[in-house]
Design a protein around this motif. Structure first.
Motif: not given
Ligand code: SAH
Length: 342
Positions: A3-10
């Motif tokens: 999830i955190f990777d995805r949020l960082r990639q917007r």
């Protein structure tokens, strides 16, 4: 990819948002909070920007179902500040170190373009080092343009919900979702730093409408995002609805910080209203702005957009000292700064 990777990639998916809002996994939740705080600190350090809020009018022509200032609320006390009241609020605020003044109010025709332009250009001349923010609802493009030329820099206009059907549950039929969205685009095109936002837990809100809100934020790219819990308010059609959740608000603050690392994100008064440490918790979840009240004490209790809104009766100086004390305890401090978007 988590999830955190995805949020960082917007990237934000319905499943992720659903998980974020419902999980009770404390390891996940403290990671979310810590990452949001780290991202905010990497850009803004441990500085919290302060904005002096001046509530210029409690008159409103609109009838938003959630708002205590709606025109159908005949129990609401109506007032408007005089020009001198506004100038002396700015003077008091500037002495205390405020370098942003936010004029907020209901949609009150008394504050027409001529009056507002005069007020804005006087403040602009008196305080060339300060930002002037407006939060006066929907106006014509021409009006926004005139007020910008008079010296206003920023405009806060929460979109309230990015889902047209949900918008119609929160507003009377005479109010238009498209017009609100168009207003935000107009403000942006004119050159304002723009803030959108929404209430957390407003009646009819779902994971899907929240997902639309986050996607709207990603597409508009506002400089500011204001979110706070919905507060059920007497003498409104939503008086007996449940208020929004502080916990959800905090999680969403972190999500917004991770999706939009540079955004100016207030820990709102509504958050402080529903929780005694709400504003500090907001900062600890990635917020970086606090908007203390500079309105004259005589009128402050009458700007009742929602029930039990923080209204300590403290003079601005005392309120600021309290904020500084509680921020210091969590390792943050307010700064004398316009607090522009970096
Ligand atoms: N008239 C201006 C300013 C509105 S007050 C405008 O239209 O923008 C600022 C914000 O307070 C609103 O955008 C709304 O999101 C929030 N608000 C209003 N009623 C509320 C309530 N009952 N609980 C929580 N927030 C509320």
């Amino acid at each position: 990819m988590d999830i955190f990777d995805r949020l960082r990639q917007r990237i934000v998916t319905k499943a992720d948002l659903q998980y974020i809002l419902t999980t009770d996994d404390n390891v996940f939740l403290s990671t979310l909070r810590e990452q949001a705080q780290q991202v905010a600190q990497s850009i803004y350090g441990t500085h919290v920007f302060i904005r002096g809020l001046i509530e210029i009018s409690s008159y409103c022509k609109n009838d938003c179902l959630y708002c205590g200032l709606r025109r159908s609320n005949h129990m609401a006390v109506r007032y408007r500040l005089s020009e001198d009241d506004i100038y002396s609020s700015c003077e008091k605020g500037h002495k205390l170190g405020f370098r942003t003044f936010v004029m907020q109010g209901g949609e009150d025709a008394w504050f027409n373009d001529e009056r507002l332009s005069r007020i804005i250009s006087n403040i602009r001349q008196q305080y060339p080092d300060s930002a002037i923010t407006l939060s006066l609802g929907e106006r014509s493009r021409e009006s926004y343009q005139l007020l910008f030329e008079a010296g206003a820099n920023r405009y806060l206009l929460r979109h309230e919900t990015a889902d047209g059907k949900h918008y119609a549950q929160l507003h009377p039929a005479e109010m238009s979702f498209d017009h609100r969205m168009q207003s935000l685009h107009n403000l942006k095109e004119i050159g304002y730093q723009v803030g959108c936002g929404f209430m957390v837990g407003s009646p009819g809100q779902t994971v899907d409408t929240l997902l639309s809100d986050l996607q709207f934020i990603l597409s508009l790219q506002p400089q500011m995002v204001g979110i706070g819990p919905f507060v059920a308010t007497q003498h409104t059609p939503f008086a007996s609805k449940p208020s929004g959740s502080v916990e959800h608000t905090l999680r969403l603050l972190s999500v917004i910080r991770l999706l939009q690392p540079h955004v100016l994100l207030p820990a709102t008064t509504a958050l402080g209203t529903l929780h005694p440490q709400g504003r500090e918790l907001g900062i600890l979840h990635g917020a970086n702005v606090i908007m203390p009240n500079l309105s004259p004490l005589t009128h402050r209790k009458d700007y009742n957009i929602y029930d039990n809104k923080i209204c300590t009766g403290d003079e601005a100086a005392e309120a600021l000292a309290n904020i500084n004390r509680s921020l210091q305890a969590i390792g943050y401090k307010t700064v004398v700064d316009r607090g522009d978007y970096k």
